[in-house]
Design a protein around this motif. Sequence first.
Motif, mmCIF file in Angstrom:
data_model
loop_
_atom_site.group_PDB
_atom_site.id
_atom_site.type_symbol
_atom_site.label_atom_id
_atom_site.label_comp_id
_atom_site.label_asym_id
_atom_site.label_seq_id
_atom_site.Cartn_x
_atom_site.Cartn_y
_atom_site.Cartn_z
ATOM 1 N N ALA A 32 -3.830 16.132 -2.374
ATOM 2 C CA ALA A 32 -5.011 16.974 -3.420
ATOM 3 C C ALA A 32 -6.140 17.135 -2.568
ATOM 4 N N ASP A 33 -6.643 15.743 -1.859
ATOM 5 C CA ASP A 33 -8.116 16.477 -1.608
ATOM 6 C C ASP A 33 -8.027 17.343 -0.449
ATOM 7 N N ASP A 34 -8.497 18.352 -0.224
ATOM 8 C CA ASP A 34 -8.740 18.927 0.771
ATOM 9 C C ASP A 34 -9.177 18.785 2.170
ATOM 10 N N ARG A 35 -9.896 17.786 1.810
ATOM 11 C CA ARG A 35 -10.189 17.447 3.563
ATOM 12 C C ARG A 35 -8.833 16.525 4.231
ATOM 13 N N ILE A 36 -8.608 15.811 3.167
ATOM 14 C CA ILE A 36 -7.076 15.210 3.329
ATOM 15 C C ILE A 36 -5.794 15.554 4.131
#
Length: 270
Positions: free
Chosen positions: A253-257
Amino acid sequence: MLNDTAPLLSVVPSGAADTKPSVLSVSVEDHRYHPLQQTLAPSALELKKGEVVSIIGPSGCGKSTFLRIAAGLIEASSGKISSTTDRTAILFQEHRLLPWKSLLNNISFGLQGQKLSKFQRMKKARAVAYAMGFTEDDLIKYPSELSGGMRQRGALARALAVEPDLLFLDEPFSALDIGRRRDLYRLVLHEVDEKQCSVLMVTHDVTEALALSDRVLVMAPDPGHFAKEYEVPLARSERTRRNLLELEASLLADDRIAQLFNMSNWEQLV
């Protein structure tokens, strides 16, 4: 470009591994297969006794290159490796069994460097083979007579037969069905718990990394470097399929990941 300034998740580290001695220290300052193309940027790792650490990241980011450097199979263009272990073993995605040897002789092959009689080597190899679920009839077969899953189990048996202090795993479970994969997970973790074996594993399977590891290192590409470290907040005995899916969902859910794994809107299958 991946932004490294914020943590992956809000996780309170357990600190359990901090009290254990380090068995492997790897510091890669630079690695290149071609002078004009940098494969790995500065990347460092320290592995504790009895610790399982996984490296995940998109294909081509340098995960396997880093593992091969850590295992001493290749030399970094610039860097340093320090290990206090006596016995190491490596398991690859390909089984690499010797085609002219029977399964039993393949499993016992790594024991030839130890001060054991042939009888002792075969006895030890048989014990490991039986733990892997092989029968006496299986032991006389050659790799060409075994299924893909059996060959991979044989390769793991060969690695565990030497009772390694340090085990390197390069996506060895990817070709196995889920039932057999779970059996091998348990065998590896038994080695970790009983003999305090340390494991450094490369995998493309985020759930697998979360299931087995104390820490997960996320590698980003161009050139390869460790973008983040994630300490799994649950003891392995408490991990279930459901809460692993929740951890994976939080991670992705982390945009970067999500951007790194090309997993935007990851709930949508197609």
